[in-house]
Motif scaffolding. Structure first.
Motif, PDB file in Angstrom:
ATOM      1  N   ILE A   1      15.353  78.519  16.473  1.00  0.00           N
ATOM      2  CA  ILE A   1      15.389  79.681  15.586  1.00  0.00           C
ATOM      3  C   ILE A   1      16.838  80.126  15.426  1.00  0.00           C
ATOM      4  CG2 ILE A   1      14.669  82.083  15.321  1.00  0.00           C
ATOM      5  CD1 ILE A   1      12.128  81.259  16.981  1.00  0.00           C
ATOM      6  N   SER A   2      17.312  80.105  14.179  1.00  0.00           N
ATOM      7  CA  SER A   2      18.708  80.450  13.910  1.00  0.00           C
ATOM      8  C   SER A   2      18.868  81.849  13.314  1.00  0.00           C
ATOM      9  CB  SER A   2      19.335  79.420  12.973  1.00  0.00           C
ATOM     10  OG  SER A   2      18.620  79.365  11.750  1.00  0.00           O
ATOM     11  N   ARG A   3      17.756  82.445  12.878  1.00  0.00           N
ATOM     12  CA  ARG A   3      17.823  83.819  12.348  1.00  0.00           C
ATOM     13  C   ARG A   3      16.500  84.513  12.597  1.00  0.00           C
ATOM     14  NH1 ARG A   3      16.178  86.217   7.529  1.00  0.00           N
ATOM     15  NH2 ARG A   3      15.739  84.181   6.618  1.00  0.00           N
ATOM     16  N   VAL A   4      16.581  85.781  13.025  1.00  0.00           N
ATOM     17  CA  VAL A   4      15.423  86.650  13.171  1.00  0.00           C
ATOM     18  C   VAL A   4      15.773  87.963  12.466  1.00  0.00           C
ATOM     19  CG1 VAL A   4      13.873  87.875  14.748  1.00  0.00           C
ATOM     20  CG2 VAL A   4      14.858  85.659  15.431  1.00  0.00           C
ATOM     21  N   THR A   5      15.026  88.296  11.429  1.00  0.00           N
ATOM     22  CA  THR A   5      15.219  89.547  10.691  1.00  0.00           C
ATOM     23  C   THR A   5      13.915  90.330  10.780  1.00  0.00           C
ATOM     24  OG1 THR A   5      16.717  88.430   9.162  1.00  0.00           O
ATOM     25  CG2 THR A   5      15.826  90.555   8.462  1.00  0.00           C
ATOM     26  N   THR A   6      13.983  91.549  11.307  1.00  0.00           N
ATOM     27  CA  THR A   6      12.777  92.346  11.534  1.00  0.00           C
ATOM     28  C   THR A   6      12.808  93.620  10.712  1.00  0.00           C
ATOM     29  OG1 THR A   6      12.760  91.509  13.790  1.00  0.00           O
ATOM     30  CG2 THR A   6      11.347  93.393  13.332  1.00  0.00           C
ATOM     31  N   TYR A   7      11.654  93.989  10.150  1.00  0.00           N
ATOM     32  CA  TYR A   7      11.519  95.208   9.359  1.00  0.00           C
ATOM     33  C   TYR A   7      10.319  96.020   9.822  1.00  0.00           C
ATOM     34  CZ  TYR A   7      14.755  93.095   6.062  1.00  0.00           C
ATOM     35  OH  TYR A   7      15.851  92.513   5.495  1.00  0.00           O
ATOM     36  N   TYR A   8      10.510  97.335   9.892  1.00  0.00           N
ATOM     37  CA  TYR A   8       9.416  98.280  10.137  1.00  0.00           C
ATOM     38  C   TYR A   8       9.857  99.626   9.588  1.00  0.00           C
ATOM     39  CZ  TYR A   8      12.334  99.577  14.119  1.00  0.00           C
ATOM     40  OH  TYR A   8      13.388  99.962  14.895  1.00  0.00           O
ATOM     41  N   ASN A   9       8.926 100.562   9.516  1.00  0.00           N
ATOM     42  CA  ASN A   9       9.189 101.871   8.939  1.00  0.00           C
ATOM     43  C   ASN A   9       9.669 102.808  10.053  1.00  0.00           C
ATOM     44  OD1 ASN A   9       8.916 104.504   7.933  1.00  0.00           O
ATOM     45  ND2 ASN A   9       7.234 103.923   6.575  1.00  0.00           N
TER      46      ASN A   9
ATOM     47  N   PHE B   1      21.532  88.574  22.022  1.00  0.00           N
ATOM     48  CA  PHE B   1      20.082  88.687  21.914  1.00  0.00           C
ATOM     49  C   PHE B   1      19.481  89.008  23.280  1.00  0.00           C
ATOM     50  CE2 PHE B   1      15.706  87.598  21.211  1.00  0.00           C
ATOM     51  CZ  PHE B   1      15.496  87.886  19.875  1.00  0.00           C
ATOM     52  N   ARG B   2      19.967  88.369  24.323  1.00  0.00           N
ATOM     53  CA  ARG B   2      19.489  88.631  25.690  1.00  0.00           C
ATOM     54  C   ARG B   2      19.734  90.094  26.055  1.00  0.00           C
ATOM     55  NH1 ARG B   2      22.259  85.002  28.127  1.00  0.00           N
ATOM     56  NH2 ARG B   2      20.626  83.436  28.295  1.00  0.00           N
ATOM     57  N   GLU B   3      20.902  90.610  25.721  1.00  0.00           N
ATOM     58  CA  GLU B   3      21.230  92.017  25.978  1.00  0.00           C
ATOM     59  C   GLU B   3      20.260  92.936  25.236  1.00  0.00           C
ATOM     60  OE1 GLU B   3      24.875  94.710  24.473  1.00  0.00           O
ATOM     61  OE2 GLU B   3      25.488  93.003  25.715  1.00  0.00           O
ATOM     62  N   PHE B   4      19.971  92.618  23.986  1.00  0.00           N
ATOM     63  CA  PHE B   4      19.011  93.384  23.190  1.00  0.00           C
ATOM     64  C   PHE B   4      17.631  93.374  23.850  1.00  0.00           C
ATOM     65  CE2 PHE B   4      15.587  93.059  20.030  1.00  0.00           C
ATOM     66  CZ  PHE B   4      15.677  94.300  19.439  1.00  0.00           C
ATOM     67  N   LEU B   5      17.173  92.200  24.292  1.00  0.00           N
ATOM     68  CA  LEU B   5      15.863  92.110  24.944  1.00  0.00           C
ATOM     69  C   LEU B   5      15.809  92.982  26.195  1.00  0.00           C
ATOM     70  CD1 LEU B   5      14.845  88.321  24.804  1.00  0.00           C
ATOM     71  CD2 LEU B   5      13.783  90.244  23.616  1.00  0.00           C
ATOM     72  N   GLY B   6      16.891  93.003  26.966  1.00  0.00           N
ATOM     73  CA  GLY B   6      16.933  93.830  28.170  1.00  0.00           C
ATOM     74  C   GLY B   6      16.768  95.302  27.856  1.00  0.00           C
TER      75      GLY B   6
ATOM     76  N   ALA C   1      18.216  93.237  13.267  1.00  0.00           N
ATOM     77  CA  ALA C   1      17.172  94.210  13.591  1.00  0.00           C
ATOM     78  C   ALA C   1      17.008  95.175  12.425  1.00  0.00           C
ATOM     79  CB  ALA C   1      17.531  94.956  14.868  1.00  0.00           C
ATOM     80  N   ASN C   2      15.917  95.915  12.435  1.00  0.00           N
ATOM     81  CA  ASN C   2      15.617  96.857  11.357  1.00  0.00           C
ATOM     82  C   ASN C   2      16.761  97.843  11.124  1.00  0.00           C
ATOM     83  OD1 ASN C   2      13.396  97.822   9.538  1.00  0.00           O
ATOM     84  ND2 ASN C   2      13.768  99.703  10.650  1.00  0.00           N
ATOM     85  N   GLN C   3      17.324  98.358  12.179  1.00  0.00           N
ATOM     86  CA  GLN C   3      18.424  99.323  12.086  1.00  0.00           C
ATOM     87  C   GLN C   3      19.550  98.835  12.989  1.00  0.00           C
ATOM     88  OE1 GLN C   3      18.169 102.189  10.123  1.00  0.00           O
ATOM     89  NE2 GLN C   3      16.185 101.390   9.507  1.00  0.00           N
ATOM     90  N   GLY C   4      20.772  99.104  12.608  1.00  0.00           N
ATOM     91  CA  GLY C   4      21.875  98.784  13.496  1.00  0.00           C
ATOM     92  C   GLY C   4      22.623  97.536  13.098  1.00  0.00           C
ATOM     93  N   ASP C   5      23.490  97.130  13.997  1.00  0.00           N
ATOM     94  CA  ASP C   5      24.388  96.014  13.745  1.00  0.00           C
ATOM     95  C   ASP C   5      23.669  94.673  13.848  1.00  0.00           C
ATOM     96  OD1 ASP C   5      26.508  97.821  13.521  1.00  0.00           O
ATOM     97  OD2 ASP C   5      26.988  97.688  15.657  1.00  0.00           O
ATOM     98  N   VAL C   6      24.232  93.683  13.166  1.00  0.00           N
ATOM     99  CA  VAL C   6      23.775  92.309  13.297  1.00  0.00           C
ATOM    100  C   VAL C   6      24.336  91.763  14.606  1.00  0.00           C
ATOM    101  CG1 VAL C   6      23.974  89.993  12.315  1.00  0.00           C
ATOM    102  CG2 VAL C   6      23.643  91.969  10.806  1.00  0.00           C
ATOM    103  N   ARG C   7      23.502  91.064  15.350  1.00  0.00           N
ATOM    104  CA  ARG C   7      23.929  90.437  16.610  1.00  0.00           C
ATOM    105  C   ARG C   7      24.010  88.934  16.389  1.00  0.00           C
ATOM    106  NH1 ARG C   7      20.081  93.984  17.260  1.00  0.00           N
ATOM    107  NH2 ARG C   7      20.447  95.817  18.516  1.00  0.00           N
ATOM    108  N   ILE C   8      25.057  88.323  16.903  1.00  0.00           N
ATOM    109  CA  ILE C   8      25.216  86.879  16.784  1.00  0.00           C
ATOM    110  C   ILE C   8      25.286  86.289  18.188  1.00  0.00           C
ATOM    111  CG2 ILE C   8      26.649  84.981  15.911  1.00  0.00           C
ATOM    112  CD1 ILE C   8      25.550  86.641  13.632  1.00  0.00           C
ATOM    113  N   GLY C   9      24.447  85.294  18.464  1.00  0.00           N
ATOM    114  CA  GLY C   9      24.497  84.572  19.725  1.00  0.00           C
ATOM    115  C   GLY C   9      23.416  84.968  20.702  1.00  0.00           C
ATOM    116  N   ILE C  10      23.101  84.035  21.591  1.00  0.00           N
ATOM    117  CA  ILE C  10      22.045  84.240  22.579  1.00  0.00           C
ATOM    118  C   ILE C  10      22.397  85.352  23.558  1.00  0.00           C
ATOM    119  CG2 ILE C  10      20.887  83.161  24.557  1.00  0.00           C
ATOM    120  CD1 ILE C  10      20.642  80.625  22.940  1.00  0.00           C
TER     121      ILE C  10
END
Length: 137
Positions: free
Chosen positions: A115-123, A46-51, A34-43
């Motif tokens: 999809i094995s990697r998602v990297t997002t950037y915003y200001n 990711f599910r927790e992040f989506l929630g 994600a743009n800020q914060g820790d790298v997450r590994i695993g579904i």
């Protein structure tokens, strides 16, 4: 399905709030940067992040432009985030339904059709400025 088709389905699922559809397109060991914060590994992460995102934000992506490369394993996406800030998060401004429009981009890697990697950037400073306007009572 090509990497581009996979990524387009992923974002179509996002805009339809079809979290299950998004998750089924992810590799079990997906790397989420994600743009800020820790790298997450695993579904599960990711599910927790989506929630958490679903609780705090109502977002739709528009003006999507997809870029691919010859190996059919990476896709870049430029888009506009149209959002409502519903629930404040620690270290961020108070939420009371502020709206925002924010340019953003993501880089995705696809392996074996998932999809094995998602990297997002915003200001982030711009987003904070957009949601920090005084509440009109």
């Amino acid at each position: 399905m090509s990497a581009l088709e996979t990524v387009k389905r992923y974002y179509e699922s996002f805009n339809n709030k079809n979290w299950g559809g998004m998750l089924e397109l992810l590799h079990p060991e997906v790397r989420h940067e994600a743009n800020q914060g820790d790298v997450r590994i695993g579904i599960d992460k990711f599910r927790e992040f989506l929630g958490k995102m679903d609780e705090a934000y109502e977002e739709t992506l528009t003006d999507m432009v997809f870029f691919t490369e010859p190996s059919d394993s990476r896709v870049a996406v430029e888009f506009t985030v149209n959002g409502i800030y519903k629930k404040g998060e620690e270290g961020l401004p108070e939420a009371y339904g502020q709206t925002y429009v924010l340019p953003a981009a993501a880089f995705l890697e696809v392996k074996s059709g998932l999809i094995s990697r998602v990297t997002t950037y915003y200001n982030l400073p711009l987003w904070i400025e957009l949601v920090s306007k005084p509440k009109n009572d």
